[in-house]
Design a protein around this motif. Structure first.
Motif, PDB file in Angstrom:
ATOM      1  N   LEU A 166       0.838  -1.206   0.000  1.00 55.88           N
ATOM      2  CA  LEU A 166       0.000   0.000   0.000  1.00 55.88           C
ATOM      3  C   LEU A 166       0.869   1.251   0.000  1.00 55.88           C
ATOM      4  N   VAL A 167       1.907   1.229   0.831  1.00 55.41           N
ATOM      5  CA  VAL A 167       2.784   2.404   0.929  1.00 55.41           C
ATOM      6  C   VAL A 167       3.546   2.616  -0.370  1.00 55.41           C
ATOM      7  N   SER A 168       4.117   1.540  -0.934  1.00 52.52           N
ATOM      8  CA  SER A 168       4.917   1.706  -2.161  1.00 52.52           C
ATOM      9  C   SER A 168       4.054   2.162  -3.337  1.00 52.52           C
ATOM     10  N   LYS A 169       2.756   1.783  -3.307  1.00 54.15           N
ATOM     11  CA  LYS A 169       1.863   2.184  -4.396  1.00 54.15           C
ATOM     12  C   LYS A 169       1.529   3.677  -4.312  1.00 54.15           C
ATOM     13  N   ALA A 196       2.605  12.786   7.027  1.00 53.52           N
ATOM     14  CA  ALA A 196       3.372  13.159   5.833  1.00 53.52           C
ATOM     15  C   ALA A 196       3.909  14.597   5.923  1.00 53.52           C
ATOM     16  N   LYS A 197       3.262  15.411   6.782  1.00 55.30           N
ATOM     17  CA  LYS A 197       3.689  16.816   6.902  1.00 55.30           C
ATOM     18  C   LYS A 197       4.866  16.962   7.856  1.00 55.30           C
ATOM     19  N   GLU A 198       5.171  15.910   8.603  1.00 55.57           N
ATOM     20  CA  GLU A 198       6.277  15.994   9.575  1.00 55.57           C
ATOM     21  C   GLU A 198       7.610  16.169   8.851  1.00 55.57           C
ATOM     22  N   GLU A 199       8.471  16.960   9.460  1.00 59.46           N
ATOM     23  CA  GLU A 199       9.771  17.262   8.858  1.00 59.46           C
ATOM     24  C   GLU A 199      10.645  16.002   8.760  1.00 59.46           C
ATOM     25  N   GLY A 200      11.142  15.719   7.552  1.00 60.16           N
ATOM     26  CA  GLY A 200      12.112  14.647   7.359  1.00 60.16           C
ATOM     27  C   GLY A 200      11.563  13.231   7.415  1.00 60.16           C
ATOM     28  N   ILE A 201      10.245  13.093   7.452  1.00 66.86           N
ATOM     29  CA  ILE A 201       9.676  11.730   7.512  1.00 66.86           C
ATOM     30  C   ILE A 201       9.844  11.032   6.160  1.00 66.86           C
ATOM     31  N   ALA A 202      10.127   9.741   6.229  1.00 69.69           N
ATOM     32  CA  ALA A 202      10.330   8.962   4.991  1.00 69.69           C
ATOM     33  C   ALA A 202       9.275   7.868   4.903  1.00 69.69           C
ATOM     34  N   ASP A 203       9.196   7.263   3.711  1.00 68.85           N
ATOM     35  CA  ASP A 203       8.180   6.222   3.516  1.00 68.85           C
ATOM     36  C   ASP A 203       8.413   5.037   4.447  1.00 68.85           C
ATOM     37  N   GLU A 204       9.709   4.748   4.799  1.00 64.99           N
ATOM     38  CA  GLU A 204       9.989   3.625   5.700  1.00 64.99           C
ATOM     39  C   GLU A 204       9.341   3.842   7.066  1.00 64.99           C
ATOM     40  N   GLU A 205       9.392   5.094   7.549  1.00 62.12           N
ATOM     41  CA  GLU A 205       8.829   5.371   8.875  1.00 62.12           C
ATOM     42  C   GLU A 205       7.306   5.263   8.854  1.00 62.12           C
TER      43      GLU A 205
END
Length: 940
Positions: free
Chosen positions: A707-710, A744-753
């Motif tokens: 779901l995340v990668s899509k 998603a608005k958090e600073e520096g957040i990545a898809d892994e987190e």
């Protein structure tokens, strides 16, 4: 001139001769043990079975035990059946034990030969299957040869049509099990549709010996075994597609009446794609993308229904039902339906009620079923002509076993006539000659139709057909005083008279008897010169109890048969008279092999005409003209060895073509078979595992990652993320309302987190469910959901593959190999099915809620089962309460979806004490209209 190969085999023997000779040393060892074993008492002989098993437990192999085991079986056969295995039968047993095909002539005792390797391989206690062509032979052989096995302390089972699963389980648990190929195949398919290991009836595929191996593994291998059932109602889809077809114009489709096909042109494909998109049936991509293969199938069938099939010509509408009209007779074919959705397309066209399709729930070919066995062997009278196919498909070597007594049959060259009338005149003349001399005749035909045509010819010439509805029909076919068959009487053996077949064959060797027969393979009864004593005793002495009268009658019958046998031998033995060549040499050889049994005299001759199917197909027009120029007179025949060789070449061409067809079908089926094996192995793993929580957790984690990668593609910028879509999908699939867009608005957040947070939230939610339900109940629910969902998707996958097979051949026009295309797309479809399985299982388990049905405690909590399609939210399937109760020995639990209305005790909206356990996603019992989690169940 003698070829080099022929020259070498003349001096050194053929490869087959050398192979047979190599067994002689072991035969000598078995014979040397005979005097010692003869001295043993019955109890001591039986005790050898336990001793052999102990040796196997201590590290010996079945090969080490071959000589003593074969010697033991031979002695047991002498004591129980009064039959002693010949040396050539011992060789046949060794060939079977090594996993090869023993070709043994008719009457050489194949049924007895099988007892040797069956006993030896049954010592390992893993079960041996003996496969026959019909229930009668399975029952007969299990009872007859079972005397040997039971005497030696083995258990014997028999699988026939109509017995229940409990009985089947017991029969398969025996050391030796006799069964038909159909029953074995269907049991395998049914086993892989079960939900508990203890409901499966088969216990593995260790070793099988196939009787009439050419009939089962070649002739019947063209048709797969299929278990079918009604598919879910798709009438809306048929109706929607039907409304689009009238808008097609002539340039949009092509009709080929000769091939009975109607297909869309390139322009038509583009046009229909636009129409399908307008009505929402085609979501994305091209109509011919792999995910739309079912849609293509339905469109094609609708085009055929409208543009190829005409009302009142191909079908009529009667009582608001579409009824097929037979193109040859013009009669209505009530109850018959076109397959593969065509009939439903016609019903949509005529605006009558659309009946559900029957679809494949499970299927397998005999080739792939029998290749499941660790060791496979076969026996027949005719396999040499198909040796290449046996080796190529099954890895089975064909070894010809010499006869115990040399064959004394005379095989004449074929007689070829110009017309069928001349041929029948010659046949009548020979039958009359045999009748006069008292020689029994077996007249071979290639079909029921031809056997009945010949019967009419005989009747027109003063012969009378034996009527088996007559009470006197089972009296002997001969006049006892004269020792010859009744004057001008003949019997017909074909599928219409199969109940009487054993009796007809048993009397076919009486002097002067005339028997017309179709294919003679797998009849299970030999034609004995003079008649069959056992069959006569059974019919003539029925109702006469044991005593001096019965003994005297039995002696009289045996004496009569000896006299009749001598007369038949003097007349030349059984005359096999074939009315035409079959397209397979093997079938001709089976017919020929009925004569010359166990060293008896015999004769065979084939009568052909240029009007026969085989002759007509292979250019008889040219031959007819040539024969007329050569001055062949009416009634004259050509007889020459060259004719035989030319015909055998023609037959070998047909055999090669049929082999190619079967091999090509198998290549396609192998693609599905690889997938079938994976699914069936996974099912067994799931059923045998007590705890599949780890599997379910892995699925959940993979779903989250997908779901995340899509929605957040790798290396994409944050502004390219589809967080709104991800949030909606998480709500839909995981039933979690999470602030993904805020994360998603958090600073520096990545898809892994984000992936980690989603996995953690899903795991915590599921852990609470496990705690609420209790781990024991949750494990049961997980297994039930996983198995049901897998089965449902696998059945859909089979339908899609069927549809793909029907259209993949068109890829050949684009210079692409249809088989490679099929492999590629079938793999993609399989991968897609596995993805949908993970999502569907996760979605359902994340929604399941526990609801107590009654206030008093029960052994197991009661719930309702539903299977939600994550894509549509529709309730697809339910777990049967009875089945669940059977599995767990208590009141049947079931699962409840938050989308379903759960059964629960009466609740008072104003008194929360009466509400009991309320699902988080249920409407709040207070009547506010909100979900419970947003109302009284809101977390502080």
């Amino acid at each position: 001139m003698i070829g080099l190969g022929n020259f070498a085999s003349k001096f050194f023997g053929s490869a087959n001769d050398r192979k047979v000779k190599s067994y002689q040393s072991r035969v000598d060892k078995i014979n040397a043990l005979e005097p010692e074993i003869e001295k043993l008492s019955d109890e001591e002989l039986r005790a050898r079975t336990a001793a052999f098993r102990e040796q196997l437990a201590n590290g010996a192999t079945v090969d080490d035990l071959l000589e003593p085991a074969f010697a033991t079986v031979r002695e047991a056969a002498k004591r129980t059946l009064g039959q002693r295995h010949f040396d050539v039968q011992l060789i046949g047993g060794m060939v079977l034990h090594e996993g090869n095909i023993a070709e043994m002539k008719t009457g050489e005792g194949k049924t007895l030969v099988a007892t040797l390797p069956v006993y030896l391989n049954a010592l390992s206690e893993r079960g041996v299957h003996v496969v026959t062509v019909n229930d009668y032979l399975a029952s007969r052989d299990a009872e007859w040869m079972g005397q040997i096995y039971r005497f030696l302390g083995l258990t014997v089972g028999c699988i026939v049509h109509g017995i229940d699963d409990e009985e089947r389980h017991r029969q398969y648990a025996c050391d030796v099990t006799y069964a038909t190929n159909n029953e074995l195949g269907f049991d395998y398919l049914r086993d892989n549709m079960k939900y508990e290991l203890n409901q499966m009836v088969q216990r593995g595929h260790h070793f099988a010996i196939v009787d009439e191996v050419d009939s089962i593994l070649i002739d019947e291998a063209r048709t797969p075994l299929i278990i079918s059932g009604p598919v879910e109602d798709r009438s809306d889809l048929y109706t929607q597609i039907d409304t689009l077809i009238p808008s097609l114009s002539p340039e949009h489709f092509e009709v080929d009446e000769k091939q009975r096909s109607a297909t869309l042109t390139e322009v038509g494909t583009e046009f229909i794609e636009e129409k399908l998109k307008e009505v929402g049936l085609l979501k994305e991509g091209s109509l011919y993308d792999v995910e739309n293969v079912t849609l293509v199938h339905h469109v094609n069938q609708a085009v055929r229904a409208h543009k190829l099939f005409q009302r009142d010509k191909d079908y009529i509408v009667k009582n608001r039902q579409v009824v097929i009209i037979d193109e040859f007779t013009g009669r209505m074919m009530e109850g018959r339906r076109y397959s593969e959705g065509l009939h439903q397309a016609l019903e949509a066209k005529e605006h009558v009620q659309i009946q559900p399709e029957n679809v494949t729930l499970a299927s397998i070919t005999f080739q792939n079923y029998f290749r499941l066995y660790g060791k496979l062997a076969g026996m027949t009278g005719t396999a040499a002509t198909e040796a290449d196919e046996f080796m190529d498909i099954y890895g089975l070597e064909v070894i010809e076993i010499p006869t115990n007594v040399p064959v004394a049959r005379i095989d004449d060259d074929d007689e070829v006539y110009r017309t069928a009338k001349e041929k029948y005149d010659a046949i009548l003349e020979l039958i009359a000659d045999c009748k006069k001399r008292g020689q029994p005749v077996l007249v071979g035909t290639t079909s029921i139709e031809r056997s009945e045509q010949l019967a009419e010819v005989l009747k027109a010439n003063g012969y009378r057909q034996k009527d088996f509805t007559d009470p006197d029909a089972f009296q002997p076919l001969y006049d006892g005083d004269q020792g010859t068959a009744q004057e001008k009487v003949f019997a017909v053996l074909n599928a219409r008279y199969h109940e009487q077949e054993a009796y007809i064959i048993a009397q076919a060797g009486v002097p002067g008897a005339i028997t017309i027969a179709t294919n003679m393979a797998g009849r299970g009864t030999d034609i004995q010169l003079g008649g069959n004593a056992d069959m006569r005793i059974r019919h003539e002495l029925e109702g006469i109890e044991d005593g001096p009268e019965r003994e005297a009658a039995i002696k009289r019958i045996h004496d009569e048969i000896e006299t009749l046998k001598a007369k038949a031998k003097d007349a030349g033995g059984l005359f096999v008279l074939a009315t035409e060549r079959h397209e397979s040499r093997r079938i001709d050889n089976q017919l020929r092999g009925r004569s010359g049994r166990q060293g008896d005299p015999g004769h065979s001759k084939f009568f052909l005409s240029l009007q026969d199917d085989l002759m007509r197909i292979f250019g008889s027009d040219r031959m007819d003209g040539m024969l007329q120029k050569l001055g062949l007179q009416e009634g004259e025949a050509i007889v020459h060895p060259w004719i035989n060789k030319a015909l055998e070449k023609a037959q070998s061409k047909v055999e090669a073509r049929n082999f190619d067809i079967r091999k090509n079908l198998l290549k396609f089926d192998n693609v599905m078979n690889d997938q079938r094996k994976v699914i069936f192995e996974q099912r067994i793993e799931m059923m045998s595992g007590e705890d599949i929580a780890e599997t379910v957790a892995d699925m959940r984690h993979q779903v989250v990652e997908e779901l995340v990668s899509k929605h957040i593609p790798p290396k994409a910028y944050a502004e390219q993320w589809d967080t709104a879509g991800l949030k909606a999908k998480v709500q839909e699939v995981l039933n979690l309302d999470l602030p993904v867009d805020e994360w998603a608005k958090e600073e520096g957040i990545a898809d892994e987190e984000i992936t980690e947070r989603l996995i953690k939230a899903a795991d915590e939610r599921f852990a609470r469910k496990v705690a609420d339900f209790s781990p024991t109940v949750m494990r049961q629910i997980e297994k039930a959901v996983l198995l049901q969902t897998l089965d449902h998707l696998w059945r859909e996958h089979l339908i899609t593959l069927d549809h793909l097979r029907q259209v993949i051949g068109f890829r050949g026009y684009a210079q692409r190999d249809p088989l490679n295309e099929y492999k590629t797309e079938a793999f993609e479809l399989f991968e897609s099915m596995i993805d949908r399985l993970r999502e569907a299982v996760t979605s359902q388990l994340m929604r399941v809620e526990l609801v107590r049905e009654a206030p008093e405690p029960e052994p197991l909590p009661v719930m309702e089962a539903h299977h939600l399609d994550p894509a549509t939210g529709e309730d697809e399937m339910a777990l049967a309460d009875a089945e669940y109760a059977y599995s767990h020995g208590g009141a049947a639990p079931a699962l409840a979806s938050s989308a379903a209305v759960a059964r629960k005790p009466e609740r008072d909206a104003s008194d929360p004490a009466t509400w009991g356990k309320v699902g988080r996603n249920e409407p709040c019992p207070c009547g506010s209209g909100k979900k419970y989690k947003h109302c009284h169940g809101k977390l502080a």
